[in-house]
Write a protein that holds these residues in place. Structure first.
Motif, PDB file in Angstrom:
ATOM      1  N   TYR A  29       0.804  -1.226   0.000  1.00  0.00           N
ATOM      2  CA  TYR A  29       0.000   0.000   0.000  1.00  0.00           C
ATOM      3  C   TYR A  29       0.840   1.282   0.000  1.00  0.00           C
ATOM      4  N   PRO A  30       1.910   1.387   0.803  1.00  0.00           N
ATOM      5  CA  PRO A  30       2.699   2.637   0.769  1.00  0.00           C
ATOM      6  C   PRO A  30       3.255   2.960  -0.614  1.00  0.00           C
ATOM      7  N   ILE A  31       3.655   1.926  -1.372  1.00  0.00           N
ATOM      8  CA  ILE A  31       4.175   2.152  -2.723  1.00  0.00           C
ATOM      9  C   ILE A  31       3.067   2.665  -3.635  1.00  0.00           C
ATOM     10  N   LEU A  32       1.892   2.041  -3.538  1.00  0.00           N
ATOM     11  CA  LEU A  32       0.765   2.451  -4.371  1.00  0.00           C
ATOM     12  C   LEU A  32       0.300   3.855  -4.004  1.00  0.00           C
ATOM     13  N   ALA A  33       0.268   4.144  -2.704  1.00  0.00           N
ATOM     14  CA  ALA A  33      -0.147   5.471  -2.249  1.00  0.00           C
ATOM     15  C   ALA A  33       0.826   6.542  -2.731  1.00  0.00           C
ATOM     16  N   LEU A  34       2.120   6.207  -2.708  1.00  0.00           N
ATOM     17  CA  LEU A  34       3.127   7.151  -3.195  1.00  0.00           C
ATOM     18  C   LEU A  34       2.946   7.404  -4.684  1.00  0.00           C
ATOM     19  N   ASP A  35       2.651   6.337  -5.434  1.00  0.00           N
ATOM     20  CA  ASP A  35       2.391   6.481  -6.865  1.00  0.00           C
ATOM     21  C   ASP A  35       1.223   7.430  -7.096  1.00  0.00           C
ATOM     22  N   PHE A  36       0.163   7.273  -6.303  1.00  0.00           N
ATOM     23  CA  PHE A  36      -1.013   8.136  -6.441  1.00  0.00           C
ATOM     24  C   PHE A  36      -0.668   9.594  -6.126  1.00  0.00           C
ATOM     25  N   CYS A  37       0.103   9.795  -5.067  1.00  0.00           N
ATOM     26  CA  CYS A  37       0.452  11.162  -4.661  1.00  0.00           C
ATOM     27  C   CYS A  37       1.352  11.855  -5.680  1.00  0.00           C
ATOM     28  N   LEU A  38       2.216  11.096  -6.321  1.00  0.00           N
ATOM     29  CA  LEU A  38       3.164  11.678  -7.265  1.00  0.00           C
ATOM     30  C   LEU A  38       2.614  11.797  -8.683  1.00  0.00           C
ATOM     31  N   SER A  39       1.441  11.222  -8.926  1.00  0.00           N
ATOM     32  CA  SER A  39       0.825  11.277 -10.253  1.00  0.00           C
ATOM     33  C   SER A  39      -0.105  12.475 -10.356  1.00  0.00           C
ATOM     34  N   ASN A  40      -0.518  12.787 -11.574  1.00  0.00           N
ATOM     35  CA  ASN A  40      -1.400  13.922 -11.779  1.00  0.00           C
ATOM     36  C   ASN A  40      -2.424  13.605 -12.864  1.00  0.00           C
ATOM     37  N   ARG A 108      -2.828   4.137 -20.138  1.00  0.00           N
ATOM     38  CA  ARG A 108      -3.954   3.974 -19.236  1.00  0.00           C
ATOM     39  C   ARG A 108      -5.276   4.262 -19.944  1.00  0.00           C
ATOM     40  N   ASP A 109      -6.173   3.293 -19.939  1.00  0.00           N
ATOM     41  CA  ASP A 109      -7.472   3.471 -20.587  1.00  0.00           C
ATOM     42  C   ASP A 109      -8.252   4.623 -19.951  1.00  0.00           C
ATOM     43  N   SER A 110      -8.172   4.709 -18.618  1.00  0.00           N
ATOM     44  CA  SER A 110      -8.939   5.735 -17.906  1.00  0.00           C
ATOM     45  C   SER A 110      -8.438   7.136 -18.245  1.00  0.00           C
ATOM     46  N   SER A 111      -7.145   7.286 -18.523  1.00  0.00           N
ATOM     47  CA  SER A 111      -6.620   8.599 -18.903  1.00  0.00           C
ATOM     48  C   SER A 111      -7.167   9.018 -20.264  1.00  0.00           C
ATOM     49  N   PHE A 112      -7.282   8.072 -21.172  1.00  0.00           N
ATOM     50  CA  PHE A 112      -7.851   8.378 -22.482  1.00  0.00           C
ATOM     51  C   PHE A 112      -9.330   8.735 -22.348  1.00  0.00           C
ATOM     52  N   LEU A 113     -10.048   7.996 -21.509  1.00  0.00           N
ATOM     53  CA  LEU A 113     -11.450   8.320 -21.253  1.00  0.00           C
ATOM     54  C   LEU A 113     -11.577   9.728 -20.688  1.00  0.00           C
ATOM     55  N   ARG A 114     -10.739  10.074 -19.739  1.00  0.00           N
ATOM     56  CA  ARG A 114     -10.758  11.413 -19.125  1.00  0.00           C
ATOM     57  C   ARG A 114     -10.568  12.506 -20.164  1.00  0.00           C
ATOM     58  N   ASP A 115      -9.556  12.366 -21.010  1.00  0.00           N
ATOM     59  CA  ASP A 115      -9.216  13.431 -21.955  1.00  0.00           C
ATOM     60  C   ASP A 115     -10.182  13.500 -23.130  1.00  0.00           C
ATOM     61  N   LEU A 116     -10.618  12.339 -23.607  1.00  0.00           N
ATOM     62  CA  LEU A 116     -11.567  12.318 -24.716  1.00  0.00           C
ATOM     63  C   LEU A 116     -12.893  12.945 -24.309  1.00  0.00           C
ATOM     64  N   THR A 117     -13.420  12.562 -23.167  1.00  0.00           N
ATOM     65  CA  THR A 117     -14.725  13.090 -22.741  1.00  0.00           C
ATOM     66  C   THR A 117     -14.644  14.563 -22.357  1.00  0.00           C
ATOM     67  N   ARG A 203      -1.535  -1.851 -10.338  1.00  0.00           N
ATOM     68  CA  ARG A 203      -2.215  -2.054  -9.055  1.00  0.00           C
ATOM     69  C   ARG A 203      -2.695  -0.731  -8.471  1.00  0.00           C
ATOM     70  N   SER A 204      -1.948   0.344  -8.699  1.00  0.00           N
ATOM     71  CA  SER A 204      -2.401   1.664  -8.259  1.00  0.00           C
ATOM     72  C   SER A 204      -3.681   2.049  -8.992  1.00  0.00           C
ATOM     73  N   LEU A 205      -3.703   1.766 -10.283  1.00  0.00           N
ATOM     74  CA  LEU A 205      -4.862   2.081 -11.112  1.00  0.00           C
ATOM     75  C   LEU A 205      -6.101   1.353 -10.605  1.00  0.00           C
ATOM     76  N   VAL A 206      -5.939   0.073 -10.309  1.00  0.00           N
ATOM     77  CA  VAL A 206      -7.069  -0.721  -9.818  1.00  0.00           C
ATOM     78  C   VAL A 206      -7.552  -0.183  -8.475  1.00  0.00           C
ATOM     79  N   LYS A 207      -6.621   0.061  -7.562  1.00  0.00           N
ATOM     80  CA  LYS A 207      -6.990   0.460  -6.206  1.00  0.00           C
ATOM     81  C   LYS A 207      -7.599   1.853  -6.133  1.00  0.00           C
ATOM     82  N   PHE A 208      -7.014   2.820  -6.843  1.00  0.00           N
ATOM     83  CA  PHE A 208      -7.425   4.211  -6.672  1.00  0.00           C
ATOM     84  C   PHE A 208      -8.360   4.723  -7.769  1.00  0.00           C
ATOM     85  N   ILE A 209      -8.440   4.018  -8.882  1.00  0.00           N
ATOM     86  CA  ILE A 209      -9.323   4.446  -9.966  1.00  0.00           C
ATOM     87  C   ILE A 209     -10.497   3.478 -10.121  1.00  0.00           C
TER      88      ILE A 209
END
Length: 294
Positions: A29-40, A108-117, A203-209
């Protein structure tokens, strides 16, 4: 190691293994949480001219080269009047779509969904039908007309997903997203995915998105609908409760066709990540079995 992972993902793993899996997950979890915090959520994809869009849009994210099953999907949506968008890393496959965008390195599929929509806010349309797929599924082309009819049966301004899982908590599985929007809904829809970050680890994508997807979009006022609910997979409420560890697209792949979802996960055939005993051995065998079951 692969056998251990399969066992830990099995719905029959027992309390000891379940406890061990929780410990393993928390250690990461700390690794995944760090990934989330450092991403945008900065934009990776920009559409220069949305005036070419029609009121019916099909968008597809492909990892790798287009195959025959992808072509059948594009052919179906083209024949039904959809403007087809492809996001992939193979420029030679751009010929199959009306618009091709090069997939970002993180893919990331979700990033494409975000930008396209987000660009939908620029559309001068009173209504929009939008179908968003990724390539994780192989669909039975013979059943696609029925699938589209089913998707269109849901009311306007409700967002439809294919399945849900209760493992480790209830969440939708967004390998398909469908919606019909009016003008007011279109403007709200374009703002509804800006919370999505482009994460580095799957795993970050699954957990936080993915796990948060339903709650996030419901917070924007959207009604979420499902083609197949978790309860639909079982004969009783007790079975549904004891089946909470089941991933419907893996363990219950042979129950979905009778519920109108005639497709199968590519990963089930390629790698069988959770060790499903009756998994098909090839794509061709899978389609034959899906058609027999339905």
């Amino acid at each position: 190691m692969h056998s251990v992972v399969r066992f830990l993902r099995s719905p029959y793993r027992g309390r000891t293994a379940t406890g061990l899996l929780k410990i393993v997950n928390w250690s990461f979890y700390p690794i995944l949480a760090l990934d989330f915090c450092l991403s945008n959520n900065s934009r990776r994809y920009v559409i220069d001219d949305v005036s070419i869009f029609t009121p019916n849009i099909f968008a597809y994210v492909k990892h790798g080269k287009i195959d025959a099953f992808d072509l059948e999907l594009f052919d179906f949506f083209k024949k039904n009047g959809f403007f087809c968008i492809l996001c992939s890393d193979q420029s030679t496959d751009s010929r199959v779509a009306d618009l091709w965008l090069e997939k970002n390195c993180l893919g990331r599929d979700s990033s494409f969904l975000r930008d396209l929509t987000h660009d939908f806010s620029k559309l001068r349309l009173d209504n929009l039908e939008f179908a968003f797929f990724n390539d994780s599924m192989i669909w039975d082309s013979e059943e696609l007309p029925k699938l589209l009819v089913k998707l269109r049966s849901f009311k306007e301004n409700s967002i439809v997903f294919p399945t849900e899982s209760n493992n480790p908590r209830n969440h939708v599985q967004p390998y398909l997203l469908y919606v019909r929007l009016n003008r007011e809904g279109l403007q709200r829809f374009s703002q509804s995915f800006l919370w999505i970050k482009t994460l580095h680890f799957k795993r970050s994508l699954v957990k936080f998105i993915e796990y948060a997807f339903r709650e996030k979009i419901e917070a924007f006022g959207w009604e979420v609908q499902l083609l197949v609910k978790h309860r639909d997979l079982f004969d009783s409420d007790l079975e549904a409760i004891t089946g909470n560890l089941i991933n419907p697209n893996q363990h219950a792949w042979d129950r979905l066709p009778r519920l109108g979802l005639v497709g199968i996960k590519r990963s089930l055939i390629k790698s069988n990540p959770v060790g499903v005993i009756n998994a098909p051995k090839s794509f061709e065998e899978a389609l034959i079995e899906l058609r027999r079951i339905k």
